[in-house]
Write an enzyme that holds these catalytic residues in place. Structure first.
Site, short mmCIF file in Angstrom:
data_model
loop_
_atom_site.label_atom_id
_atom_site.label_comp_id
_atom_site.label_asym_id
_atom_site.label_seq_id
_atom_site.Cartn_x
_atom_site.Cartn_y
_atom_site.Cartn_z
N VAL A 20 0.83 -1.21 0.00
CA VAL A 20 0.00 0.00 0.00
C VAL A 20 0.87 1.27 0.00
CG1 VAL A 20 -1.91 1.23 1.13
CG2 VAL A 20 -1.81 -1.27 1.25
N ASP A 206 -9.10 -10.40 10.73
CA ASP A 206 -9.06 -9.16 9.94
C ASP A 206 -10.49 -8.64 9.72
OD1 ASP A 206 -7.45 -7.38 7.82
OD2 ASP A 206 -9.26 -8.11 6.83
N LYS A 210 -12.53 -5.18 11.17
CA LYS A 210 -13.26 -4.24 10.29
C LYS A 210 -14.72 -4.11 10.73
CE LYS A 210 -10.28 -5.26 6.37
NZ LYS A 210 -10.04 -6.20 5.26
P1 NAP Z 1 3.38 -4.69 3.66
O1 NAP Z 1 3.39 -4.90 2.17
O2 NAP Z 1 3.80 -5.82 4.52
O3 NAP Z 1 4.29 -3.40 3.97
C1 NAP Z 1 4.62 -3.02 5.27
C2 NAP Z 1 5.68 -1.94 5.22
O4 NAP Z 1 5.88 -1.48 6.56
C3 NAP Z 1 7.04 -2.36 4.67
O5 NAP Z 1 7.58 -1.34 3.86
C4 NAP Z 1 7.89 -2.53 5.93
O6 NAP Z 1 9.26 -2.18 5.78
C5 NAP Z 1 7.28 -1.49 6.84
N1 NAP Z 1 7.48 -1.87 8.24
C6 NAP Z 1 7.03 -2.98 8.87
N2 NAP Z 1 7.42 -2.96 10.17
C7 NAP Z 1 8.13 -1.82 10.34
C8 NAP Z 1 8.79 -1.23 11.43
N3 NAP Z 1 8.83 -1.84 12.61
N4 NAP Z 1 9.42 -0.04 11.24
C9 NAP Z 1 9.40 0.56 10.05
N5 NAP Z 1 8.78 0.07 8.96
C10 NAP Z 1 8.17 -1.12 9.11
O7 NAP Z 1 1.93 -4.27 4.16
P2 NAP Z 1 0.71 -3.66 3.30
O8 NAP Z 1 -0.02 -4.76 2.60
O9 NAP Z 1 1.20 -2.51 2.50
O10 NAP Z 1 -0.26 -3.18 4.47
C11 NAP Z 1 -0.03 -2.00 5.19
C12 NAP Z 1 -1.27 -1.65 6.02
O11 NAP Z 1 -2.39 -1.48 5.15
C13 NAP Z 1 -1.68 -2.73 7.02
O12 NAP Z 1 -2.25 -2.13 8.16
C14 NAP Z 1 -2.76 -3.49 6.27
O13 NAP Z 1 -3.66 -4.15 7.14
C15 NAP Z 1 -3.44 -2.35 5.56
N6 NAP Z 1 -4.18 -2.72 4.35
C16 NAP Z 1 -3.60 -3.49 3.40
C17 NAP Z 1 -4.32 -3.78 2.26
C18 NAP Z 1 -3.75 -4.63 1.17
O14 NAP Z 1 -4.51 -4.98 0.23
N7 NAP Z 1 -2.47 -4.99 1.20
C19 NAP Z 1 -5.63 -3.28 2.10
C20 NAP Z 1 -6.18 -2.48 3.12
C21 NAP Z 1 -5.45 -2.21 4.25
P3 NAP Z 1 10.32 -3.13 5.04
O15 NAP Z 1 9.96 -3.01 3.61
O16 NAP Z 1 11.64 -2.54 5.37
O17 NAP Z 1 10.09 -4.50 5.59
N1 HSE Z 2 -5.80 -8.54 4.00
C1 HSE Z 2 -6.91 -7.67 3.80
C2 HSE Z 2 -7.96 -8.37 2.96
C3 HSE Z 2 -6.46 -6.41 3.13
O1 HSE Z 2 -7.64 -9.41 2.36
O2 HSE Z 2 -9.07 -7.89 2.88
C4 HSE Z 2 -7.55 -5.37 3.04
O3 HSE Z 2 -7.85 -4.86 4.30
#
Ligand code: NAP
Ligand code: HSE
Length: 432
Positions: A20, A206, A210
């Protein structure tokens, strides 16, 4: 510098550059003209926090990256912190410190909000700033704004949601193509839908987070993650999928938040839905929220519920809202004035489907029927199929209080003729 002056060029501190975070960076750049048109100001990412700055990243220049949160929170020019790390710590510490420093916060972190939301909203209020969280529920669908602003007079009575893209993708693949569970999960991870720890998705946690957020804002009452019982899709077998298809139904992981006599019940569970049900045709990583209220009758919103760019669209929408209205107003905090109590899960009346593996011998069905009868659980239909030494019973029941059904199930599980652990699935016949 006043909040208004700071927003003439909003400097953003981005926490996380994963699925994201990197999409938010790209979208802010690609949509810069639209953002400037909408707000009369420009928005730019000034610093990006990651764990490991030695890893090469696409799009953003290397000098923007930092592994030191102090650099972002102590930078007075940064007015908005966008938290896209996920999980409770260190996200909680960072969001707390950002609010204490008077910065506005945007987050997609449903776990954080469903567990620490009231603390953080109170902190934001005391520091005269705000937290926006549109992306925390249902990805690209603007459900938070719709519930808390557009439908403030809806007088909600129930919310049904498919609010986890990963499990909806897995179940859709299993139903449509006969894909195996593990393969479908691996593909959901490749697409970037799943959480860093996919058990959050599979276990229903999750979706529970929500639904807690949606119930809180719709019913103006505090509902936290601990208040939401959840069953995930771990116990769904390919046989259940096949029976669902035979019955002309579909299987979804459903979140349900409902008012019963002025009390709230919120739960997440796999459910069999009639094909005519409004949520039955929501497939793949799409989410949908089906709202009922005394002033709105029924409204359903659907769209992409997961994925980098889709979620980034909601995050950027929140950034724009803050830029357009930098001083927090009443609509910026969820209101909990109703203070409704919770309605106990075991008093809810539900319809169940149950698949049982039993010994294939005379009298087995009678033994099972007797236990259900003793608990006043009435069987609507039974299907029996021989499978070698064993038989498979597929039963559907008339609506029953969950407490009675649970007691009957305990009795059935103790019968020597019943093999394995019975895993019932709830049936939603219509939109009631
Ligand atoms: P992700 O791909 O795992 O990315 C997480 C990022 O956070 C990475 O860049 C990681 O750094 C960084 N990070 C993790 N721990 C850290 C720490 N202790 N200090 C500094 N940086 C740190 O996760 P994502 O899918 O983008 O999701 C991010 C958020 O959005 C979550 O809350 C998730 O629930 C929410 N979300 C995700 C989606 C989806 O479809 N993916 C949809 C809605 C909401 P590194 O790269 O250095 O490891
Ligand atoms: N892991 C979550 C899902 C991302 O699959 O819906 C969106 O919040």
């Amino acid at each position: 510098m006043t909040a208004d002056e700071k927003m003439k060029r909003a400097s953003i501190g981005l926490l996380g550059y994963g699925t994201v975070g990197s999409s938010v960076y790209r979208l802010l750049d690609e949509q810069s003209i639209e953002i400037a048109q909408a707000t009369g100001a420009s928005a730019g990412v000034k610093r990006i926090l990651v764990r490991d700055i030695s890893i090469p990243r696409s799009d953003a220049p290397a000098e923007l990256f930092s592994d030191d949160f102090d650099e972002l929170v102590e930078d007075e020019d940064i007015s908005i912190i966008v938290e896209l790390i996920g999980g409770i710590e260190p996200a909680l510490e960072y969001v707390t410190r950002a609010l204490e420093a008077g910065k506005a916060v945007v987050t997609a972190n449903k776990q954080l909000l469903s567990q620490k939301g009231s603390y953080l909203f109170d902190l934001a209020r005391r520091n005269e700033t705000m937290i926006r969280f549109e992306a925390s529920v249902a990805g690209a669908i603007p459900i938070i704004k719709v519930i808390s602003e557009s439908m403030v007079a809806a007088d909600f009575t129930s919310i049904y949601g498919i609010v986890n893209g990963t499990t909806n993708y897995i179940l859709t693949e299993m139903m449509r193509t006969g894909a195996r569970y593990g393969d479908a999960l691996a593909r959901a991870q490749e697409w970037g839908y799943a959480e860093a720890d996919p058990t959050e998705d599979i276990s229903g946690k999750d979706a529970a987070a929500k639904m807690a957020i949606l119930a809180s804002i719709a019913f103006h009452s505090e509902v936290s993650l601990d208040d939401v019982a959840c069953v995930g899709i771990e116990d769904i077998s390919e046989l259940d999928i096949a029976y669902a298809r035979d019955f002309g139904m579909t299987l979804k992981l459903l979140g349900v938040a409902k008012l019963y006599d002025g009390r709230i019940n919120v739960r997440v569970y796999p459910a069999l839905l009639d094909r005519e049900h409004p949520l039955a045709s929501v497939n793949g990583a799409y989410n949908a929220v089906f709202l009922k209220g005394n002033s709105i009758d029924e409204v359903m919103l659907s769209g992409p519920g997961a994925g980098g760019i889709e979620t980034a669209s909601a995050v950027v929408g929140d950034i724009v809202s803050i830029m357009a209205r930098p001083v927090a107003g009443r609509l910026d905090y969820p209101r909990t004035h109703n203070g409704l109590e919770l309605f106990p899960d075991d008093e809810v009346v539900s319809t169940f489907y149950l698949r049982l593996e039993v010994d294939d011998e005379p009298g087995v069905l009678a033994q099972i029927s007797q236990v259900f009868g003793e608990h006043e659980v009435s069987i609507e239909s039974v299907l029996q199929k021989g499978r070698g030494q064993h038989a498979e019973l597929v039963m559907v029941f008339h609506p029953v209080a969950e407490k009675s059904f649970g007691a009957a199930l305990k009795g059935i599980s103790g019968l020597p003729v019943v093999k394995g652990r019975p895993a019932p699935i709830r049936v939603e016949r219509d939109s009631e």
